[in-house]
Design a protein around this motif. Structure first.
Motif, PDB file in Angstrom:
ATOM      1  N   TYR A  33       1.025  -1.238  -0.020  1.00 31.49           N
ATOM      2  CA  TYR A  33       0.188  -0.021  -0.013  1.00 31.49           C
ATOM      3  C   TYR A  33       0.862   1.336  -0.196  1.00 31.49           C
ATOM      4  N   TYR A  35       0.442   5.195   0.989  1.00 31.33           N
ATOM      5  CA  TYR A  35      -0.232   6.221   1.662  1.00 31.33           C
ATOM      6  C   TYR A  35       0.335   7.651   1.717  1.00 31.33           C
ATOM      7  N   GLN A  37       0.792  11.322   3.838  1.00 31.10           N
ATOM      8  CA  GLN A  37       0.755  11.915   5.016  1.00 31.10           C
ATOM      9  C   GLN A  37       0.947  13.308   5.006  1.00 31.10           C
ATOM     10  N   LEU A  43      -3.540   9.729   7.677  1.00 26.43           N
ATOM     11  CA  LEU A  43      -2.752   9.009   6.560  1.00 26.43           C
ATOM     12  C   LEU A  43      -3.914   8.799   5.439  1.00 26.43           C
ATOM     13  N   PHE A  45      -4.931   7.179   2.122  1.00 24.66           N
ATOM     14  CA  PHE A  45      -4.715   5.747   1.187  1.00 24.66           C
ATOM     15  C   PHE A  45      -4.524   6.253  -0.456  1.00 24.66           C
ATOM     16  N   TYR A  48      -3.052   0.450  -4.005  1.00 30.91           N
ATOM     17  CA  TYR A  48      -2.732  -0.792  -3.240  1.00 30.91           C
ATOM     18  C   TYR A  48      -2.674  -1.912  -4.644  1.00 30.91           C
ATOM     19  N   LEU A  91       4.286   7.115   2.448  1.00 27.79           N
ATOM     20  CA  LEU A  91       4.438   5.952   3.113  1.00 27.79           C
ATOM     21  C   LEU A  91       4.180   4.683   2.376  1.00 27.79           C
ATOM     22  N   GLU A 100      -0.752  -7.938   9.549  1.00 20.33           N
ATOM     23  CA  GLU A 100      -0.561  -6.395  10.166  1.00 20.33           C
ATOM     24  C   GLU A 100       0.230  -5.746   9.080  1.00 20.33           C
ATOM     25  N   ALA A 101      -0.067  -4.378   8.938  1.00 26.27           N
ATOM     26  CA  ALA A 101       0.582  -3.887   7.856  1.00 26.27           C
ATOM     27  C   ALA A 101       2.058  -3.012   8.572  1.00 26.27           C
ATOM     28  N   PHE A 103       4.984  -0.502   8.056  1.00 32.42           N
ATOM     29  CA  PHE A 103       5.129   0.591   7.211  1.00 32.42           C
ATOM     30  C   PHE A 103       6.799   0.997   7.309  1.00 32.42           C
ATOM     31  N   GLY A 104       7.302   1.413   6.124  1.00 31.99           N
ATOM     32  CA  GLY A 104       8.511   2.131   5.966  1.00 31.99           C
ATOM     33  C   GLY A 104       8.721   3.610   6.627  1.00 31.99           C
ATOM     34  N   GLN A 105      10.091   3.981   6.606  1.00 32.61           N
ATOM     35  CA  GLN A 105       9.977   5.224   7.368  1.00 32.61           C
ATOM     36  C   GLN A 105       9.403   6.483   6.781  1.00 32.61           C
TER      37      GLN A 105
END
Lengths: 112, 113
Positions: A33, A35, A37, A43, A45, A48, A91, A100-101, A103-105
């Motif tokens: 995904y 996103y 921010q 966040l 979307f 996907y 993101l 569970e998702a 996330f990267g930084q």
């Protein structure tokens, strides 16, 4: 790698230029995904990918935004003709479907 | 439109106190409700999550309370510590929407020593 990796961490670009943001998901995660921010916002979307299925692009804000995922792994988000309102943190998250998702930084994009 | 409404926008709590963040949703199809913790310059990290078949879930100092009939859920941080200072996001998703997360706007928590 151990987690989701995004590059670059920061990107400053001039208005009107194109940018490419990269996401390396966790190995074996079939779902990816993107996103966005924006400052002080939650966040939002964008897009996907799931396996070899056609991507869900329903969150892309305009046709200047596009993304691809090659070989079911690395994904690239491209923003053409960047505008100041595109400034945000982008993101990427990957999951085993329904799990569970992670996330990267994020990539902080600043359009000047 | 925002599918998940979160409040307050920010809160300050003394060390050892309780932080409470509330979220409300409209879409009854949602079947997964995670909370994410985000530190500056980092991506969100899953803190705790709940599904609607239970009313409460506790993990250490963090508890989710879930009220299906009111379509509300909340995060309680007990014995708040300075290291808990972060932005917290509630979210919701459902299987039929490929688990795309709808996020609340976030709550910035500051724990004063």
């Amino acid at each position: 790698g151990a987690g989701v990796s995004q590059s670059p961490s920061n990107k400053v670009t001039e208005k009107g230029k194109d940018v490419e943001l990269r996401c390396d998901p966790i190995s074996g995660h079939t779902a990816l995904y993107w996103y966005r921010q924006s400052l002080g916002q939650g966040l939002e979307f964008l897009i996907y990918f799931q396996g070899n299925s056609a991507p869900d692009k329903s969150g892309l804000p305009s046709d200047r935004f596009s993304a691809e995922r090659t070989g079911g792994s690395v994904s690239t988000l491209t923003i053409q003709r960047t505008q100041q309102e595109d400034s945000a943190v982008y993101l990427c998250a990957s999951t085993l479907w329904g799990g569970e998702a992670f996330f990267g930084q994020g990539t902080r994009l600043t359009v000047v | 439109q925002q599918q998940v409404k979160q409040s307050p926008q920010s809160l300050i709590v003394q060390k050892g106190g309780i932080s409470i963040i509330n979220c409300a949703y409209e879409n009854t199809a949602f079947d997964y409700f995670p909370w994410y913790q985000q530190f500056p310059g980092k991506g969100p990290a899953l803190l705790i999550a709940i599904r609607p078949d239970v009313s409460e879930k506790k993990e250490g100092r963090f508890t989710i309370s879930f009220n299906k009939s009111a379509k509300q859920f909340s995060l309680h941080i007990m014995d708040s510590q300075p290291g808990d200072s972060a932005t917290y996001f509630c979210a919701a998703s459902h299987r039929s929407n490929d688990y795309k997360l709808s996020f609340g706007a976030g709550t910035t928590v500051t724990v004063r020593a």
